[in-house]
Write a protein that holds these residues in place. Sequence first.
Motif, PDB file in Angstrom:
ATOM      1  N   ALA A 307       1.225  -1.104  -0.353  1.00 31.72           N
ATOM      2  CA  ALA A 307      -0.225  -0.157  -0.030  1.00 31.72           C
ATOM      3  C   ALA A 307       0.771   1.253   0.087  1.00 31.72           C
ATOM      4  O   ALA A 307       0.150   1.676  -0.877  1.00 31.72           O
ATOM      5  CB  ALA A 307      -1.528  -0.309   1.701  1.00 31.72           C
ATOM      6  N   SER A 308       2.000   1.331   0.648  1.00 33.33           N
ATOM      7  CA  SER A 308       2.737   2.465   0.263  1.00 33.33           C
ATOM      8  C   SER A 308       3.315   3.270  -0.601  1.00 33.33           C
ATOM      9  O   SER A 308       3.962   4.345  -0.743  1.00 33.33           O
ATOM     10  CB  SER A 308       4.141   2.316   1.501  1.00 33.33           C
ATOM     11  N   ASP A 309       3.709   1.624  -1.528  1.00 36.43           N
ATOM     12  CA  ASP A 309       4.098   2.584  -2.879  1.00 36.43           C
ATOM     13  C   ASP A 309       2.635   2.345  -4.051  1.00 36.43           C
ATOM     14  O   ASP A 309       2.428   2.305  -5.234  1.00 36.43           O
ATOM     15  CB  ASP A 309       4.411   1.621  -3.259  1.00 36.43           C
ATOM     16  N   THR A 310       1.504   2.432  -3.071  1.00 40.74           N
ATOM     17  CA  THR A 310       0.249   1.798  -4.684  1.00 40.74           C
ATOM     18  C   THR A 310      -1.216   3.409  -3.776  1.00 40.74           C
ATOM     19  O   THR A 310      -1.108   3.471  -4.947  1.00 40.74           O
ATOM     20  CB  THR A 310      -0.878   1.133  -4.066  1.00 40.74           C
ATOM     21  N   GLY A 311       0.114   3.981  -3.119  1.00 40.43           N
ATOM     22  CA  GLY A 311      -0.899   5.206  -2.198  1.00 40.43           C
ATOM     23  C   GLY A 311      -2.338   4.841  -1.826  1.00 40.43           C
ATOM     24  O   GLY A 311      -3.684   4.966  -2.164  1.00 40.43           O
ATOM     25  N   GLY A 312      -2.401   3.324  -1.149  1.00 44.12           N
ATOM     26  CA  GLY A 312      -3.351   2.886  -0.786  1.00 44.12           C
ATOM     27  C   GLY A 312      -4.340   2.345  -1.876  1.00 44.12           C
ATOM     28  O   GLY A 312      -5.473   2.055  -1.526  1.00 44.12           O
ATOM     29  N   ILE A 313      -3.901   1.945  -3.235  1.00 46.42           N
ATOM     30  CA  ILE A 313      -5.257   1.614  -4.645  1.00 46.42           C
ATOM     31  C   ILE A 313      -4.954   0.378  -4.874  1.00 46.42           C
ATOM     32  O   ILE A 313      -3.645  -0.100  -4.584  1.00 46.42           O
ATOM     33  CB  ILE A 313      -4.924   2.061  -5.621  1.00 46.42           C
ATOM     34  N   SER A 314      -5.486  -0.323  -4.112  1.00 39.53           N
ATOM     35  CA  SER A 314      -5.402  -1.601  -4.590  1.00 39.53           C
ATOM     36  C   SER A 314      -5.832  -2.398  -5.873  1.00 39.53           C
ATOM     37  O   SER A 314      -6.869  -2.272  -7.405  1.00 39.53           O
ATOM     38  CB  SER A 314      -7.013  -2.657  -3.925  1.00 39.53           C
ATOM     39  N   TYR A 315      -4.174  -2.590  -6.762  1.00 37.84           N
ATOM     40  CA  TYR A 315      -4.343  -2.761  -8.231  1.00 37.84           C
ATOM     41  C   TYR A 315      -4.080  -4.358  -8.474  1.00 37.84           C
ATOM     42  O   TYR A 315      -3.572  -4.990  -9.339  1.00 37.84           O
ATOM     43  CB  TYR A 315      -2.908  -2.025  -8.387  1.00 37.84           C
ATOM     44  N   VAL A 316      -4.507  -5.603  -7.724  1.00 41.15           N
ATOM     45  CA  VAL A 316      -4.772  -6.108  -7.204  1.00 41.15           C
ATOM     46  C   VAL A 316      -5.954  -7.124  -8.214  1.00 41.15           C
ATOM     47  O   VAL A 316      -7.587  -6.241  -7.416  1.00 41.15           O
ATOM     48  CB  VAL A 316      -4.052  -7.275  -6.532  1.00 41.15           C
ATOM     49  N   THR A 317      -6.860  -7.710  -9.514  1.00 40.54           N
ATOM     50  CA  THR A 317      -8.069  -7.680  -9.585  1.00 40.54           C
ATOM     51  C   THR A 317      -8.061  -9.181  -8.947  1.00 40.54           C
ATOM     52  O   THR A 317      -7.250  -9.853  -8.585  1.00 40.54           O
ATOM     53  CB  THR A 317      -7.432  -7.978 -11.225  1.00 40.54           C
ATOM     54  N   GLY A 318      -9.259  -9.885  -9.539  1.00 40.17           N
ATOM     55  CA  GLY A 318      -9.749 -10.616  -8.479  1.00 40.17           C
ATOM     56  C   GLY A 318      -9.276 -11.711  -8.807  1.00 40.17           C
ATOM     57  O   GLY A 318      -8.121 -12.079  -9.514  1.00 40.17           O
ATOM     58  N   PRO A 319      -8.782 -12.935  -7.716  1.00 40.07           N
ATOM     59  CA  PRO A 319      -8.532 -14.162  -7.458  1.00 40.07           C
ATOM     60  C   PRO A 319      -8.323 -14.815  -7.871  1.00 40.07           C
ATOM     61  O   PRO A 319      -7.463 -15.798  -8.518  1.00 40.07           O
ATOM     62  CB  PRO A 319      -8.752 -14.813  -6.066  1.00 40.07           C
ATOM     63  N   LYS A 320      -9.143 -14.940  -9.173  1.00 36.86           N
ATOM     64  CA  LYS A 320      -9.885 -16.042 -10.283  1.00 36.86           C
ATOM     65  C   LYS A 320      -9.487 -15.239 -11.647  1.00 36.86           C
ATOM     66  O   LYS A 320     -10.614 -16.360 -12.235  1.00 36.86           O
ATOM     67  CB  LYS A 320     -10.548 -17.171  -9.830  1.00 36.86           C
ATOM     68  N   GLU A 321      -9.209 -14.062 -11.565  1.00 35.73           N
ATOM     69  CA  GLU A 321      -9.263 -13.670 -12.223  1.00 35.73           C
ATOM     70  C   GLU A 321      -8.808 -13.253 -13.711  1.00 35.73           C
ATOM     71  O   GLU A 321      -7.657 -13.241 -13.577  1.00 35.73           O
ATOM     72  CB  GLU A 321     -10.391 -12.341 -12.644  1.00 35.73           C
ATOM     73  N   TYR A 322      -8.720 -14.170 -15.268  1.00 36.01           N
ATOM     74  CA  TYR A 322      -7.533 -13.949 -16.211  1.00 36.01           C
ATOM     75  C   TYR A 322      -7.295 -11.926 -16.458  1.00 36.01           C
ATOM     76  O   TYR A 322      -7.961 -12.081 -17.660  1.00 36.01           O
ATOM     77  CB  TYR A 322      -7.743 -14.762 -16.918  1.00 36.01           C
ATOM     78  N   THR A 323      -7.081 -11.518 -15.363  1.00 36.93           N
ATOM     79  CA  THR A 323      -6.930  -9.810 -15.503  1.00 36.93           C
ATOM     80  C   THR A 323      -5.971  -9.399 -14.598  1.00 36.93           C
ATOM     81  O   THR A 323      -5.525  -9.923 -14.341  1.00 36.93           O
ATOM     82  CB  THR A 323      -8.648  -8.775 -15.116  1.00 36.93           C
ATOM     83  N   ASN A 324      -5.003  -8.230 -15.703  1.00 38.64           N
ATOM     84  CA  ASN A 324      -4.183  -7.746 -14.396  1.00 38.64           C
ATOM     85  C   ASN A 324      -3.990  -6.213 -15.245  1.00 38.64           C
ATOM     86  O   ASN A 324      -5.281  -5.498 -15.539  1.00 38.64           O
ATOM     87  CB  ASN A 324      -3.145  -8.145 -14.837  1.00 38.64           C
ATOM     88  N   TYR A 325      -3.356  -4.912 -14.449  1.00 41.98           N
ATOM     89  CA  TYR A 325      -3.692  -3.714 -14.349  1.00 41.98           C
ATOM     90  C   TYR A 325      -2.298  -3.548 -15.409  1.00 41.98           C
ATOM     91  O   TYR A 325      -1.864  -2.075 -15.062  1.00 41.98           O
ATOM     92  CB  TYR A 325      -3.593  -2.641 -13.573  1.00 41.98           C
TER      93      TYR A 325
END
Length: 788
Positions: A307-325
């Motif tokens: 969180a210290s590097d993301t400004g508190g934003i979660s860039y982790v997509t759903g645990p079983k989703e074939y996606t990323n940012y």
Amino acid sequence: MGNILTRRRLCATAAMSAIATALVLPIAAQAQEQTQAPSQAPQEESGRTDGINEIVVTAQFRNQSVQEAPLAITAVDAALMEARSQTNVEQLAQRAPSVSFSAGGQGGGAQTAAVNIRGIGQNDFQFPNEPGVGVYIDDVYYGISFGTAFDLVDLERVEILRGPQGTLAGKNSIGGSIKLFSRLPDADPDAYIEASVGSFDRISLKAATNVTIVPDKLFVRLTGTARYVDGYLDRLDYGCVNGVDVPGGNFATGDDCVIGTEGGQNVIAGRAAVRWIINDRVENNFIADVTRDRSEASPGKAIYLPASDTGGISYVTGPKEYTNYANYSGYLGTDNQYTFPAISYLNSWGVSNKLDIELSDNLSITSVTAFRHADGQSAWDGDNSPVNLSNNFSTFTHDQFTQELRLLASFGDLLDLTVGGYYYNADSNLGGRVNVGAAALDFNSNDPFKQTSISVFAHGVVHVTDRFNLTGGLRYTDEDKTYTFSRTSPIPGVPTDVRVASLNGITKGFQGSRLDWRVAGDYEIADDIRIYGQVATGFKGGGVNPRPYLEMQAVPYDQETATSYELGIKTMLFDRRLRLNLAGYKTDYNNYQGLVSACPDISPPGFPFCSATRNVGDAEIKGFEVEFDARPVEGLSIDGSLSYTDFEFVRALFFDTDGNPLSIIPGVTQAPFVPKWKYALGAQYEVDAGNLGTITPRVDWVWQSEMQSNIPNSIPGYLLGEVESRGLLNARLTYRTVDKDWEFAVAATNLTNEFYYMNKYDRVSQSGNAYGMPGRPREIIFSLKRNF
């Protein structure tokens, strides 16, 4: 995006058409010549034999049944690979006992692989870190990890040799070897064309044919393949998905917020083999191959971002989703932003020549000469997010020349002897841009690497009686390696970062030699029941840490060595309806070469950054393997395998991120990419439909237990690299006409659509994050094949 995909498909389709045109003409010509000849398939190809077919291997330099060779071998022929829907080496390795094959990862591109057999292999693709499992194509050793995820196209067989092959294989096969053998041309047309379509807009074409140039003398075999598949992991624009602005900019241009995909494939390859039977004692085989791979970057998914590097934003997509940012964008201030192409490209070609001369009835000589070239480039968004924690772009080139010479002699029925020499010379270069935003570190690399290896060997088998054999072997190897570092600033006018500037222009080297040996005995206690035992050694060459931040981290590491003790039994039972092979082993493994992320002993006080290959300890590996193949009734085939691998460090020293020494925890600290348990089970039944032909359903299930992907992995803070256990179900339904000229198949891989990771990487101590590479989801493939 749509226009780009359309252009890709058009290019792939055009390439396939070209290959088809080149191959169909000679196929059609030969088919016309064969119309008056009766169509008679050999019994072993019909699939309706009363017993199990024998597979002949060359593991000990001579042709012999896999059941007679006194070592653990998994041998698979082309028919079984097709029945299992196995199209690349990774899928083949999934079923082999004690074998782990993890493609991609760590920025090496989609074509790299970490291969382990019986707990021994490699976990870093960098050139000095040589493979611990040798991969061979038609007896030619392939000396790097790039480009080893080979397609299984037009092969005669694959041999997987388990355990140290120090005296048998050409180079660096401390854990074992994987040997691919192409079909050789002959007078039989043996031609086919196969087209496939399927999930993710898959479209592919394979074709091959034999051409007789001079009857009984000169034959040519042509093989071509092309494949296009869309990526299965979507790269999403975080700002578009959530309606906010994010660092690094917004990239989406459509309503679906997709800016690209990962895991897509676009491959064209061809091979030509020329077989010249000069006379009844001299034969020459020349093979040339070429591959052009324009695939997408390896699929990656964020598991943890601080969180210290993301400004508190979660860039982790759903645990079983074939996606990323992932946006493959890096930046060190607003004036220095850049974006890498999300690619994994490979160009590869090679030529080899094998000359066999029978000097007399008891004396022959074999020469294998080869040259291979490979180059490529690949991008890696190491955090799989818009946050600039790690974004790298890698380039490589590799040229290798190999020469092997063997003299084979037979002394009556008493002794078979092989002596020879082997030479390997390679010039390589690894470059690109490394950006570790978490450390505000940005530099270009351009590192040449040169190596030579020379060895001499002898291998003999004494036939004490008709049933009892003694085998011995020796190989002496001398190696020399030189690695030169280049570290420069990627931004004009900006000096090179002081943390890496000291490396620029320095050269480090490694020189070492090794004597390996093997003794074995085998005894046929009853017809088709053979017991054997062997002790064999092997080594993996030392080198220089290729990932230093400072000059003082550019230190050499020593050779790995292994001594393996193995007992086994090979049986063919119930009138050749059951083949059952068992092996148990214990390996003393010394000077383990591990990739560690904390090395205060070679770093300045308080310097936290490290990514180094070190000799971190010794280990003891114990395990057993079971393989079986059964034909209980006509048409029914059942095969399976089971393996257990217990890898335990007996001496090791690691450090935590604060530089404190960590003792190992016996039974808990594990080596990377070594699942403890593996099993596979497959079955097929050929149904005779009379004048309609045959219908063959097949199912395959493979399972492996959890494994680690980094060391240490037994303390809090190092647990994000554990790859969970997984089970995968594949199925295939094949229809063949009575004359076997036509085949139609529908195949499903990962039928249950299991979400799993091929591997994971815990980089918390480096860039503060962890990520994994999801395996392929369920895919349905339809194929139509015409045999000539």
